[in-house]
Design a protein around this motif. Structure first.
Motif, mmCIF file in Angstrom:
data_model
loop_
_atom_site.group_PDB
_atom_site.id
_atom_site.type_symbol
_atom_site.label_atom_id
_atom_site.label_comp_id
_atom_site.label_asym_id
_atom_site.label_seq_id
_atom_site.Cartn_x
_atom_site.Cartn_y
_atom_site.Cartn_z
ATOM 1 N N UNK A 27 0.838 -1.202 0.000
ATOM 2 C CA UNK A 27 0.000 0.000 0.000
ATOM 3 C C UNK A 27 0.875 1.255 0.000
ATOM 4 N N UNK A 28 1.956 1.223 0.760
ATOM 5 C CA UNK A 28 2.880 2.361 0.797
ATOM 6 C C UNK A 28 3.496 2.617 -0.574
ATOM 7 N N UNK A 29 3.917 1.544 -1.250
ATOM 8 C CA UNK A 29 4.494 1.683 -2.585
ATOM 9 C C UNK A 29 3.468 2.249 -3.563
ATOM 10 N N UNK A 30 2.229 1.769 -3.482
ATOM 11 C CA UNK A 30 1.170 2.265 -4.369
ATOM 12 C C UNK A 30 0.946 3.757 -4.166
ATOM 13 N N UNK A 31 0.881 4.170 -2.889
ATOM 14 C CA UNK A 31 0.691 5.595 -2.595
ATOM 15 C C UNK A 31 1.891 6.424 -3.035
ATOM 16 N N UNK A 32 3.088 5.869 -2.878
ATOM 17 C CA UNK A 32 4.298 6.591 -3.305
ATOM 18 C C UNK A 32 4.310 6.794 -4.817
ATOM 19 N N UNK A 398 3.537 4.888 -20.178
ATOM 20 C CA UNK A 398 4.378 4.879 -18.981
ATOM 21 C C UNK A 398 3.665 5.531 -17.808
ATOM 22 N N UNK A 399 3.058 6.699 -18.077
ATOM 23 C CA UNK A 399 2.326 7.381 -17.014
ATOM 24 C C UNK A 399 1.132 6.556 -16.549
ATOM 25 N N UNK A 400 0.448 5.908 -17.487
ATOM 26 C CA UNK A 400 -0.714 5.094 -17.132
ATOM 27 C C UNK A 400 -0.304 3.878 -16.299
ATOM 28 N N UNK A 401 0.825 3.272 -16.680
ATOM 29 C CA UNK A 401 1.297 2.089 -15.952
ATOM 30 C C UNK A 401 1.670 2.432 -14.514
ATOM 31 N N UNK A 402 2.485 3.508 -14.371
ATOM 32 C CA UNK A 402 2.971 3.853 -13.027
ATOM 33 C C UNK A 402 1.982 4.705 -12.242
ATOM 34 N N UNK A 403 1.057 5.336 -12.930
ATOM 35 C CA UNK A 403 0.121 6.202 -12.227
ATOM 36 C C UNK A 403 -1.217 5.575 -11.957
ATOM 37 N N UNK A 404 -1.579 4.512 -12.692
ATOM 38 C CA UNK A 404 -2.899 3.909 -12.514
ATOM 39 C C UNK A 404 -2.826 2.397 -12.322
ATOM 40 N N UNK A 405 -2.287 1.701 -13.332
ATOM 41 C CA UNK A 405 -2.327 0.240 -13.314
ATOM 42 C C UNK A 405 -1.541 -0.333 -12.132
ATOM 43 N N UNK A 406 -0.266 0.031 -12.055
ATOM 44 C CA UNK A 406 0.582 -0.534 -11.003
ATOM 45 C C UNK A 406 0.107 -0.145 -9.598
ATOM 46 N N UNK A 407 -0.239 1.123 -9.343
ATOM 47 C CA UNK A 407 -0.766 1.439 -8.009
ATOM 48 C C UNK A 407 -2.045 0.680 -7.684
ATOM 49 N N UNK A 408 -2.914 0.489 -8.669
ATOM 50 C CA UNK A 408 -4.155 -0.257 -8.422
ATOM 51 C C UNK A 408 -3.864 -1.702 -8.055
ATOM 52 N N UNK A 409 -2.958 -2.341 -8.817
ATOM 53 C CA UNK A 409 -2.612 -3.746 -8.543
ATOM 54 C C UNK A 409 -1.953 -3.872 -7.175
ATOM 55 N N UNK A 410 -0.972 -2.997 -6.913
ATOM 56 C CA UNK A 410 -0.273 -3.063 -5.626
ATOM 57 C C UNK A 410 -1.214 -2.740 -4.482
ATOM 58 N N UNK A 412 -4.531 -3.257 -4.339
ATOM 59 C CA UNK A 412 -5.424 -4.389 -4.105
ATOM 60 C C UNK A 412 -4.687 -5.520 -3.394
ATOM 61 N N UNK A 413 -3.473 -5.855 -3.870
ATOM 62 C CA UNK A 413 -2.693 -6.914 -3.231
ATOM 63 C C UNK A 413 -2.348 -6.543 -1.790
ATOM 64 N N UNK A 414 -2.036 -5.264 -1.575
ATOM 65 C CA UNK A 414 -1.703 -4.826 -0.227
ATOM 66 C C UNK A 414 -2.883 -4.938 0.723
ATOM 67 N N UNK A 415 -4.056 -4.539 0.251
ATOM 68 C CA UNK A 415 -5.260 -4.632 1.093
ATOM 69 C C UNK A 415 -5.577 -6.090 1.402
ATOM 70 N N UNK A 416 -5.474 -6.947 0.373
ATOM 71 C CA UNK A 416 -5.735 -8.369 0.585
ATOM 72 C C UNK A 416 -4.756 -8.972 1.591
ATOM 73 N N UNK A 417 -3.473 -8.628 1.449
ATOM 74 C CA UNK A 417 -2.470 -9.149 2.381
ATOM 75 C C UNK A 417 -2.737 -8.640 3.788
ATOM 76 N N UNK A 418 -3.104 -7.379 3.888
ATOM 77 C CA UNK A 418 -3.379 -6.792 5.193
ATOM 78 C C UNK A 418 -4.580 -7.475 5.859
ATOM 79 N N UNK A 419 -5.649 -7.655 5.083
ATOM 80 C CA UNK A 419 -6.840 -8.317 5.626
ATOM 81 C C UNK A 419 -6.526 -9.770 6.000
#
Length: 450
Positions: A27-32, A398-410, A412-419
């Motif tokens: 989640x931290x990486x996604x927000x960063x 590049x902007x879409x990958x690092x600004x939308x896709x990758x943060x969304x994936x990270x 979701x995975x972060x929330x799932x891991x946290x839960x």
């Protein structure tokens, strides 16, 4: 037994702690990425070096050297009104094959002097000639983490007159330098902009005085909005709105269409006023720059103006342009563009407005120009569009990958891991308490039997 229960509880809590830690990290990486990495990428690159070339299209141009020398152009030399004898109103003897067009004999046997002949301006306008424009934009100093200086060398050329050095085909050129913010693409509020105007026959004349500029020009801001922007026009030194038209795609790239309708603008007045506003004293170079924008001492008949043909007129050059640009909203990069430029001479603003708004008159002027300075309508050629659109798509991806896709994936995975970690920890805690309770009950039962 208590020691064993404590050890089992610790073993069950380790995976839970790992999952919670992993979830928080993702989640931290996604927000960063969203708030730090991508904003840092949304800056105009410091290595810009691009060239745009338009399609070659038929246009018209007033040949300044021919007008100044009072010598009809080669394309017009065979027209009757462009013959020295006919223009002077004399009866000319039949010229033999190979005679020079500018020297003929009258009935009295005297040679006609071109310097005294009042040729129509149409004799100096080449019509339906192949024209194209090219512009090279590159980053130069000063540039740093916040601003970038762009230098744009732009020229309008004739394809039918390409000499060994290209000068013969040059109609006009500008060398433009502007320092802009790397995010907003707006010029900085400092007198560092320069714009050198080079016209045919005046290759060494320019007045590159620094000034403060307003408006976009070579790039739009990142995250371009659907609205109006100020846009600087280098031909007139004026800033005017450019309006959002709609959403579209260009070569598969998402784009916003913007359009600007300019003119008629008095070029002589606007350029004169510009230099007067930024100069502390008279600059002789300004006069040479202005020379091609005002014509005095000629007659109304020479310009094809109705009324007394002998009336002396003071003509100024007026400018109109319909500019269309297509902008990728994510990057602010212009991915396609076209212009419809028409420069012509008129006596004043009112006459220029009436002339330009007369549809029939404009068609007649296009077919047989009598006061046209430049007529050029074209857009980017296919090679330019393909290269620019490919670059824009890569940047947008590049902007879409690092600004939308990758943060969304990270995220979701972060929330799932946290839960998952929290649930595993809670379940482990329950199992531990249940084990301890069962062992306690067994112990109590054994004591009772004793």
């Amino acid at each position: 037994m208590a020691r064993q229960s404590s050890s089992a509880g610790r073993r069950s809590s380790v995976p839970a702690l790992v999952l919670v830690g992993l979830g928080a990290f993702l989640i931290t990486i996604a927000l960063a990425l969203v708030f730090f990495v991508v904003p840092a990428q949304k800056k105009t690159p410091l290595d810009i070096n691009s060239t745009t070339v338009t399609e070659t299209s038929p246009g018209a141009v007033l040949v300044g050297g021919a007008l100044a020398g009072n010598a009809p152009t080669e394309l017009n030399s065979t027209r009757p009104e462009c013959s020295a004898g006919d223009a002077a109103g004399d009866e000319v003897e039949e010229a033999g094959e190979g005679d020079a067009a500018e020297v003929v004999e009258t009935q009295d046997g005297d040679e006609a002097d071109d310097s005294e002949v009042q040729f129509p301006v149409s004799c100096f306008i080449d019509n339906d000639v192949p024209l194209y424009s090219q512009r090279r934009v590159q980053a130069v100093e000063p540039s740093d983490g916040e601003v970038i200086t762009l230098q744009a060398a732009q020229s309008l050329l004739r394809e039918d007159k390409t000499g060994s050095d290209g000068v013969e085909g040059l109609i006009n050129a500008t060398i433009d330098r502007v320092t802009v913010d790397r995010v907003t693409a707006m010029p900085i509020d400092e007198p560092v902009s320069t714009l050198q105007v080079v016209a045919t026959g005046n290759a060494d004349d320019s007045a590159p005085t620094g000034f403060v500029r307003n408006g976009l020009q070579y790039k739009f801001p990142f995250d371009t909005e659907q609205g109006n922007y100020d846009y600087f026009d280098a031909s007139t030194f004026t800033t005017n709105p450019i309006s959002f038209v709609g959403e579209t795609t260009v070569g598969g790239v998402e784009a916003y269409e913007f359009r600007q309708e300019l003119g008629p603008i008095d070029m002589w007045s606007s350029i004169r006023d510009h230099f007067a506003a930024i100069s502390d004293g008279y600059d002789p170079a300004v006069e040479s720059v202005l020379a091609s924008y005002r014509r005095e001492g000629m007659t109304a008949g020479q310009w094809g103006i109705e009324g007394d043909p002998e009336r002396e007129v003071d003509m100024r050059r007026f400018y109109t342009n319909t500019r269309t640009v297509y902008v990728n909203p994510d990057t602010g990069q212009i991915v396609n563009g076209s212009e419809s430029i028409f420069q012509f001479f008129a006596e004043d603003q009112d006459e220029a407005e009436a002339f330009f708004n007369d549809a029939a008159g404009m068609e007649a002027e296009k077919a047989e120009p009598t006061r046209t300075a430049v007529r050029f309508e074209s857009g980017w050629n296919e090679e330019t569009k393909e290269q620019t659109q490919a670059t824009a798509q890569e940047s947008a991806d590049t902007l879409n990958t690092f600004g939308r896709v990758l943060p969304a994936v990270l995220g979701v995975l972060g929330v799932l891991a946290l839960i998952g970690g929290i649930l595993l920890g809670v379940r482990g805690g329950r199992d531990t308490r249940g084990t301890r309770g069962a062992r306690g009950n067994r112990g109590a039962g054994a004591g009772t039997r004793a």
